[in-house]
Design a protein around this motif. Structure first.
Motif, PDB file in Angstrom:
ATOM      1  N   SER A 138       3.645 -11.433 -24.157  1.00 42.25           N
ATOM      2  CA  SER A 138       2.680 -10.927 -25.132  1.00 42.25           C
ATOM      3  C   SER A 138       1.354 -11.659 -24.977  1.00 42.25           C
ATOM      4  N   MET A 139       1.412 -12.956 -24.569  1.00 42.50           N
ATOM      5  CA  MET A 139       0.171 -13.676 -24.280  1.00 42.50           C
ATOM      6  C   MET A 139      -0.573 -12.982 -23.150  1.00 42.50           C
ATOM      7  N   ARG A 140       0.181 -12.508 -22.189  1.00 35.06           N
ATOM      8  CA  ARG A 140      -0.418 -11.849 -21.028  1.00 35.06           C
ATOM      9  C   ARG A 140      -1.136 -10.564 -21.473  1.00 35.06           C
ATOM     10  N   TYR A 141      -0.476  -9.815 -22.371  1.00 36.91           N
ATOM     11  CA  TYR A 141      -1.102  -8.587 -22.849  1.00 36.91           C
ATOM     12  C   TYR A 141      -2.362  -8.897 -23.646  1.00 36.91           C
ATOM     13  N   ILE A 142      -2.267  -9.930 -24.499  1.00 36.40           N
ATOM     14  CA  ILE A 142      -3.439 -10.284 -25.314  1.00 36.40           C
ATOM     15  C   ILE A 142      -4.586 -10.716 -24.416  1.00 36.40           C
ATOM     16  N   LEU A 143      -4.246 -11.500 -23.385  1.00 37.27           N
ATOM     17  CA  LEU A 143      -5.281 -11.961 -22.461  1.00 37.27           C
ATOM     18  C   LEU A 143      -5.932 -10.781 -21.765  1.00 37.27           C
ATOM     19  N   SER A 144      -5.106  -9.846 -21.321  1.00 38.28           N
ATOM     20  CA  SER A 144      -5.688  -8.718 -20.587  1.00 38.28           C
ATOM     21  C   SER A 144      -6.521  -7.841 -21.519  1.00 38.28           C
ATOM     22  N   LEU A 145      -6.087  -7.699 -22.789  1.00 32.67           N
ATOM     23  CA  LEU A 145      -6.893  -6.947 -23.754  1.00 32.67           C
ATOM     24  C   LEU A 145      -8.239  -7.633 -23.963  1.00 32.67           C
ATOM     25  N   THR A 146      -8.197  -8.981 -24.083  1.00 37.25           N
ATOM     26  CA  THR A 146      -9.440  -9.725 -24.278  1.00 37.25           C
ATOM     27  C   THR A 146     -10.395  -9.495 -23.115  1.00 37.25           C
ATOM     28  N   ILE A 147      -9.836  -9.559 -21.897  1.00 33.29           N
ATOM     29  CA  ILE A 147     -10.701  -9.395 -20.722  1.00 33.29           C
ATOM     30  C   ILE A 147     -11.325  -7.995 -20.709  1.00 33.29           C
ATOM     31  N   VAL A 148     -10.495  -6.979 -21.021  1.00 34.06           N
ATOM     32  CA  VAL A 148     -11.013  -5.610 -21.015  1.00 34.06           C
ATOM     33  C   VAL A 148     -12.115  -5.454 -22.049  1.00 34.06           C
ATOM     34  N   LEU A 149     -11.871  -5.974 -23.257  1.00 27.77           N
ATOM     35  CA  LEU A 149     -12.866  -5.827 -24.323  1.00 27.77           C
ATOM     36  C   LEU A 149     -14.150  -6.569 -23.976  1.00 27.77           C
ATOM     37  N   ALA A 150     -14.003  -7.798 -23.410  1.00 29.71           N
ATOM     38  CA  ALA A 150     -15.204  -8.556 -23.035  1.00 29.71           C
ATOM     39  C   ALA A 150     -15.980  -7.808 -21.964  1.00 29.71           C
ATOM     40  N   ALA A 151     -15.260  -7.241 -20.996  1.00 25.92           N
ATOM     41  CA  ALA A 151     -15.940  -6.494 -19.935  1.00 25.92           C
ATOM     42  C   ALA A 151     -16.659  -5.284 -20.522  1.00 25.92           C
ATOM     43  N   LEU A 152     -16.009  -4.621 -21.480  1.00 23.21           N
ATOM     44  CA  LEU A 152     -16.631  -3.458 -22.112  1.00 23.21           C
ATOM     45  C   LEU A 152     -17.912  -3.866 -22.838  1.00 23.21           C
ATOM     46  N   TRP A 153     -17.814  -4.983 -23.553  1.00 19.44           N
ATOM     47  CA  TRP A 153     -18.997  -5.463 -24.285  1.00 19.44           C
ATOM     48  C   TRP A 153     -20.147  -5.741 -23.314  1.00 19.44           C
ATOM     49  N   LEU A 154     -19.859  -6.486 -22.245  1.00 23.58           N
ATOM     50  CA  LEU A 154     -20.912  -6.820 -21.287  1.00 23.58           C
ATOM     51  C   LEU A 154     -21.471  -5.566 -20.646  1.00 23.58           C
ATOM     52  N   ALA A 155     -20.595  -4.571 -20.444  1.00 22.79           N
ATOM     53  CA  ALA A 155     -21.044  -3.357 -19.767  1.00 22.79           C
ATOM     54  C   ALA A 155     -21.974  -2.542 -20.648  1.00 22.79           C
ATOM     55  N   VAL A 156     -21.613  -2.345 -21.931  1.00 19.87           N
ATOM     56  CA  VAL A 156     -22.432  -1.470 -22.762  1.00 19.87           C
ATOM     57  C   VAL A 156     -23.594  -2.216 -23.397  1.00 19.87           C
ATOM     58  N   SER A 157     -23.503  -3.548 -23.490  1.00 25.69           N
ATOM     59  CA  SER A 157     -24.521  -4.281 -24.227  1.00 25.69           C
ATOM     60  C   SER A 157     -25.888  -4.203 -23.551  1.00 25.69           C
ATOM     61  N   GLY A 158     -25.984  -4.720 -22.352  1.00 23.30           N
ATOM     62  CA  GLY A 158     -27.262  -4.685 -21.649  1.00 23.30           C
ATOM     63  C   GLY A 158     -28.267  -5.693 -22.163  1.00 23.30           C
ATOM     64  N   VAL A 159     -27.911  -6.417 -23.233  1.00 20.78           N
ATOM     65  CA  VAL A 159     -28.795  -7.467 -23.749  1.00 20.78           C
ATOM     66  C   VAL A 159     -28.065  -8.782 -23.558  1.00 20.78           C
ATOM     67  N   TYR A 160     -28.597  -9.658 -22.724  1.00 20.93           N
ATOM     68  CA  TYR A 160     -27.852 -10.873 -22.421  1.00 20.93           C
ATOM     69  C   TYR A 160     -28.579 -12.093 -22.975  1.00 20.93           C
ATOM     70  N   LYS A 161     -28.834 -12.049 -24.304  1.00 15.81           N
ATOM     71  CA  LYS A 161     -29.404 -13.220 -24.969  1.00 15.81           C
ATOM     72  C   LYS A 161     -28.270 -14.021 -25.578  1.00 15.81           C
ATOM     73  N   PRO A 162     -28.471 -15.343 -25.731  1.00 15.41           N
ATOM     74  CA  PRO A 162     -27.381 -16.186 -26.253  1.00 15.41           C
ATOM     75  C   PRO A 162     -26.854 -15.713 -27.599  1.00 15.41           C
ATOM     76  N   LEU A 163     -27.759 -15.284 -28.495  1.00 10.98           N
ATOM     77  CA  LEU A 163     -27.330 -14.898 -29.833  1.00 10.98           C
ATOM     78  C   LEU A 163     -26.390 -13.691 -29.766  1.00 10.98           C
TER      79      LEU A 163
END
Lengths: 100, 150, 175, 116
Positions: free
Chosen positions: C14-39
């Motif tokens: 289940s840790m593995r699934y949670i980790l993979s979900l986290t990675i997917v969500l983070a990748a999605l955020w970085l992909a759609v965000s387009g704003v790479y400021k610290p805040l």
């Protein structure tokens, strides 16, 4: 270029009109839901096309949100039409749905 | 609709994505259309999809009704607190400039906080709408049973 | 002892699934965000954490988020499926313009996959190719409505089922 | 030179997408019963978005916009069959009878069969 996109938009509007005809005609409620589903998908495409026609890149977020909401809307309407109860987790309705 | 395997699996996959997208709209209000209101609705939509598939009871176990009421009020309070803070520090209501030293930083802090308050309130109110609406049938049926008994 | 092993294995999985979900969500955020400021990035971290927490509370983290599913085979399958969709669409478009040739039929096909995810992927692929719609999925069997014989034959040949089996190849866990 | 070619390909994709949309809509109106109409909806929901998104992607090249468009397409291709299946399953459990054609009347002998 814009001309081609406008023509495509018109074609999609025509599709939406046809879907609307089916939604109004029925005859079963499932026909209507299916037509509304097509209508929603076309709306997403229209928003995407308008993004390109007007050049406002921000609008694409609206299309993305609509794509998500459309699915939930169809599931909700389907569940309400079928079981008349949004709260249950069961799928099988004990009361039949009237056909109009 | 839990016994529809395909719907369940797709929904399980989609729910986190929908909620994350709601939060994305929430925090990118400066850069793209959106803001607290739309974000709250999209975020709540993720929860509603869960409620549709797994039933209202399971959904209320994830976000308890009590928490909804508290968060609903907390969101409005946050909004008001930022507004009143502006007045206290010598500006108008919802005037962000007195809040922080830098002009840009103050503006950004104020908008993000206010929008966050709106988002929290809208999300919980939409969830409550759904809860009350979905309960109608069982309440109505319970009332009918009572009526039948003399 | 084996009971403990099982339990630890379950937690690790289940840790593995949670980790993979986290990675997917983070990748999605970085992909759609387009704003790479610290805040905004900080708020992104918070958002991902909140969603993962809620997802674990909802217990929707499971085999759907198996990292093996995102492996290199998926794009290949999508490419093949897109081609199938084009072919099926041409067939159905022909039938729509000439509705006299429509010969609807209902039949059952075997679902030769172990996991529910693969079964759902199969049923969705069937629906996605016009000409066939999956009506109901029960254990090991899929009821399908087809528009004409050609669509039905195409499905019965089992090419799609084989590809789904190939897709899930590296994953043998049961949900 | 290469830009013109890309433009023309993108126009063709967009117009074809629109055409398939209309064909799907026509099928939604013309086909005889509920289950066959699901297939028409399938045409309007798969190839039409696929072609239109492809045409738009060719327009914008590699950018954030492209990425979001592809995401939209993935969401659509992910949710559309699920919604269709849910509606079809509900209709079947509710007792909507599919009309079935019989094979005997099928004009297979005279028709040139093209195997795909």
């Amino acid at each position: 270029m814009t001309l081609v996109m406008v023509v495509t938009t018109m074609a999609i509007f025509a599709t939406m009109a046809l879907a609307l005809v089916r939604a109004l005609k029925g005859p079963t409620i499932y026909d209507r839901i299916n037509a509304v589903n097509v209508f929603g998908t076309k709306t997403v495409l229209i928003i995407a096309l308008i993004t390109y026609i007007t050049g406002h890149a921000d609008l694409i977020d609206v299309a993305l949100v609509y794509a998500l909401i459309n699915f939930i809307a169809v599931v909700t309407v389907l569940k309400l039409a079928k079981t008349r109860d949004l709260a249950s987790s069961a799928d099988v309705a004990d009361g039949a749905v009237e056909h109009d | 609709m839990i016994d529809n395997d395909i719907l369940r699996i797709v929904a399980r996959f989609l729910i986190p994505l929908i909620m994350l997208f709601g939060l994305y709209i929430q925090f990118h209000g400066e850069y793209s259309p959106g803001g607290g209101f739309q974000a709250g609705v999209v975020f709540a939509a993720g929860w509603i999809l869960f409620a549709l598939i797994y039933g209202l009871d399971a959904a209320l176990r994830v976000v308890p009704e009590r928490a909804m009421y508290i968060l609903m009020v907390a969101g409005v309070m946050l909004y008001c607190a930022v507004g009143v803070a502006g007045v206290m520090l010598g500006g108008h209501f919802l005037d962000f400039y007195p809040l922080l030293p830098g002009e840009h930083a103050a503006q950004q802090f104020g908008i993000i906080t206010v929008e966050f308050g709106i988002g929290v309130t809208v999300a919980t109110v939409v969830m409550l709408f759904f809860t009350l609406f979905a309960r109608r049938k069982s309440q109505w049926e319970a009332a009918e049973v009572e009526d039948d008994q003399p | 002892m084996s009971k403990w092993k099982e339990r630890i294995g379950k937690i690790l999985r289940s840790m593995r699934y949670i980790l993979s979900l986290t990675i997917v969500l983070a990748a999605l955020w970085l992909a759609v965000s387009g704003v790479y400021k610290p805040l905004i990035m900080l708020l992104g971290v918070g958002s991902v954490a909140l969603v993962v927490w809620l997802a674990t509370r909802m217990k929707v983290v499971g085999v759907e988020h198996n990292p093996a599913l995102y492996a290199g085979r998926l794009p290949l399958y999508w490419g093949w499926l897109a081609w199938q969709i084009v072919l099926a669409n041409l067939n159905v478009a022909r039938l729509i313009l000439n509705p006299a040739q429509v010969r609807p039929r209902v039949f059952k096909v075997k679902v030769p996959h172990d996991t529910a995810v693969a079964g759902a992927a199969y049923a969705n692929s069937v629906t996605l190719t016009p000409g066939t719609v999956s009506l109901q999925m029960t254990a090991g069997e899929l009821t399908v409505h087809a528009l004409d014989r050609r669509s039905a034959e195409e499905l019965k040949s089992g090419a799609m089922a084989r590809r789904i089996a190939w897709l899930e190849g590296s994953d043998t866990e049961h949900p | 030179m290469i830009e013109t070619v890309i433009d023309i390909v993108s126009w063709i994709c967009l117009l074809l997408g629109g055409a398939f949309g209309i064909i799907g809509g026509l099928g939604l109106v013309r086909l005889p019963d509920f289950f066959t109409r699901l297939h028409a909806a399938g045409v309007a929901e798969t190839l039409c978005p696929l072609l239109i998104v492809l045409g738009l992607v060719l327009q914008s090249g590699l950018s954030l916009l492209t990425l979001k468009l592809v995401l939209i397409l993935l969401f659509l291709l992910f949710t559309a069959p699920t919604a269709t299946h849910a509606v079809a399953r509900a209709a079947m459990l509710d007792g909507v009878e599919p009309s079935l054609g019989n094979d005997e009347s099928e004009p297979t002998s005279g028709e040139p069969s093209s195997n795909t």
